[in-house]
Design a protein around this motif. Structure first.
Motif, mmCIF file in Angstrom:
data_model
loop_
_atom_site.group_PDB
_atom_site.id
_atom_site.type_symbol
_atom_site.label_atom_id
_atom_site.label_comp_id
_atom_site.label_asym_id
_atom_site.label_seq_id
_atom_site.Cartn_x
_atom_site.Cartn_y
_atom_site.Cartn_z
ATOM 1 N N HIS A 94 0.206 -17.574 -21.863
ATOM 2 C CA HIS A 94 -1.183 -17.872 -21.533
ATOM 3 C C HIS A 94 -1.999 -18.040 -22.805
ATOM 4 O O HIS A 94 -1.868 -17.256 -23.737
ATOM 5 N N THR A 95 -2.833 -19.071 -22.813
ATOM 6 C CA THR A 95 -3.814 -19.265 -23.877
ATOM 7 C C THR A 95 -5.148 -19.600 -23.214
ATOM 8 O O THR A 95 -5.182 -20.123 -22.093
ATOM 9 N N PHE A 101 1.373 -20.768 -18.222
ATOM 10 C CA PHE A 101 2.622 -21.528 -18.099
ATOM 11 C C PHE A 101 3.686 -20.560 -17.616
ATOM 12 O O PHE A 101 3.769 -19.428 -18.093
ATOM 13 N N HIS A 102 4.483 -20.988 -16.660
ATOM 14 C CA HIS A 102 5.591 -20.170 -16.167
ATOM 15 C C HIS A 102 6.879 -20.978 -16.250
ATOM 16 O O HIS A 102 6.892 -22.180 -15.965
ATOM 17 N N ALA A 103 7.950 -20.309 -16.637
ATOM 18 C CA ALA A 103 9.266 -20.950 -16.673
ATOM 19 C C ALA A 103 10.320 -19.948 -16.239
ATOM 20 O O ALA A 103 10.197 -18.749 -16.488
ATOM 21 N N THR A 104 11.357 -20.463 -15.605
ATOM 22 C CA THR A 104 12.537 -19.671 -15.283
ATOM 23 C C THR A 104 13.406 -19.625 -16.530
ATOM 24 O O THR A 104 13.520 -20.621 -17.247
ATOM 25 N N THR A 105 14.012 -18.467 -16.802
ATOM 26 C CA THR A 105 14.847 -18.319 -17.994
ATOM 27 C C THR A 105 16.246 -17.842 -17.619
ATOM 28 O O THR A 105 16.450 -17.219 -16.577
ATOM 29 N N LEU A 140 8.976 -27.686 -20.754
ATOM 30 C CA LEU A 140 9.446 -26.666 -21.688
ATOM 31 C C LEU A 140 8.321 -25.782 -22.231
ATOM 32 O O LEU A 140 8.580 -24.818 -22.946
ATOM 33 N N GLY A 141 7.079 -26.129 -21.920
ATOM 34 C CA GLY A 141 5.953 -25.324 -22.394
ATOM 35 C C GLY A 141 5.698 -25.453 -23.877
ATOM 36 O O GLY A 141 5.193 -24.521 -24.515
#
Length: 167
Positions: A94-95, A101-105, A140-141
């Motif tokens: 977060h900014t 932004f969310h991503a699966t890892t 990819l953020g």
């Protein structure tokens, strides 16, 4: 009924001094802790502070933490939740300018881009590689990474506090 526990990390990369007690309250309310947070000066943003916490809690705690923190102005943070039985890992960034932004890892922390997201990039590009590149960069953020990197570097070597909670 048993609860599946997972681990994660909260990196508050930049918080104005006046916001720190509110962040502590939000973290404590989600993690069920009444432990003071150890803040350090954030050299990348004079007048702001940073902290890092490792946690053990039920699956989904990372999402609850991100929801609790995302509305605060001028707050920069990252949250990771490790993969656990029946659940992928996740990362939230977060900014103030970009939002969340969310991503699966995967188990190594790499961002996993879904087949549907890749197909969307191809379809949006319609043969234009620069559009495909832009869509994959979003997936990819990369914009969040670019904005947060100076704050990450300023926190290198900072102590991490380990917090554990049973089910």
């Amino acid at each position: 009924m048993s609860t599946t526990l997972t681990r994660g990390t909260v990196h508050i990369l930049s918080a104005p001094t006046a916001l720190c007690p509110h962040v502590e309250w939000a973290l404590g309310s989600v993690l069920g802790l009444d432990t003071p947070v150890e803040w350090q000066r954030q050299s990348a943003a004079p007048g702001e502070h940073r902290t890092e916490l490792r946690w053990t809690a039920p699956q989904g705690t990372g999402a609850r933490l991100a929801s609790a923190l995302r509305g605060w102005p001028r707050l920069r943070f990252e949250i990771t939740e490790e993969p656990s039985a029946g659940a992928d890992g996740s990362r939230w960034s977060h900014t103030p300018d970009l939002g969340i932004f969310h991503a699966t890892t995967d188990v190594s922390g790499n961002i996993m881009v879904s087949e549907d997201r890749i197909r969307h990039a191809y379809e949006a590009g319609r043969g234009d590689p620069s559009v495909v590149f832009h869509e994959l960069s979003l997936a990819l953020g990369e914009a969040w990474d670019e904005e947060l990197e100076p704050f990450r570097l300023a926190a290198a070597g900072a102590p991490i506090r380990w917090l554990h909670r049973a089910g």
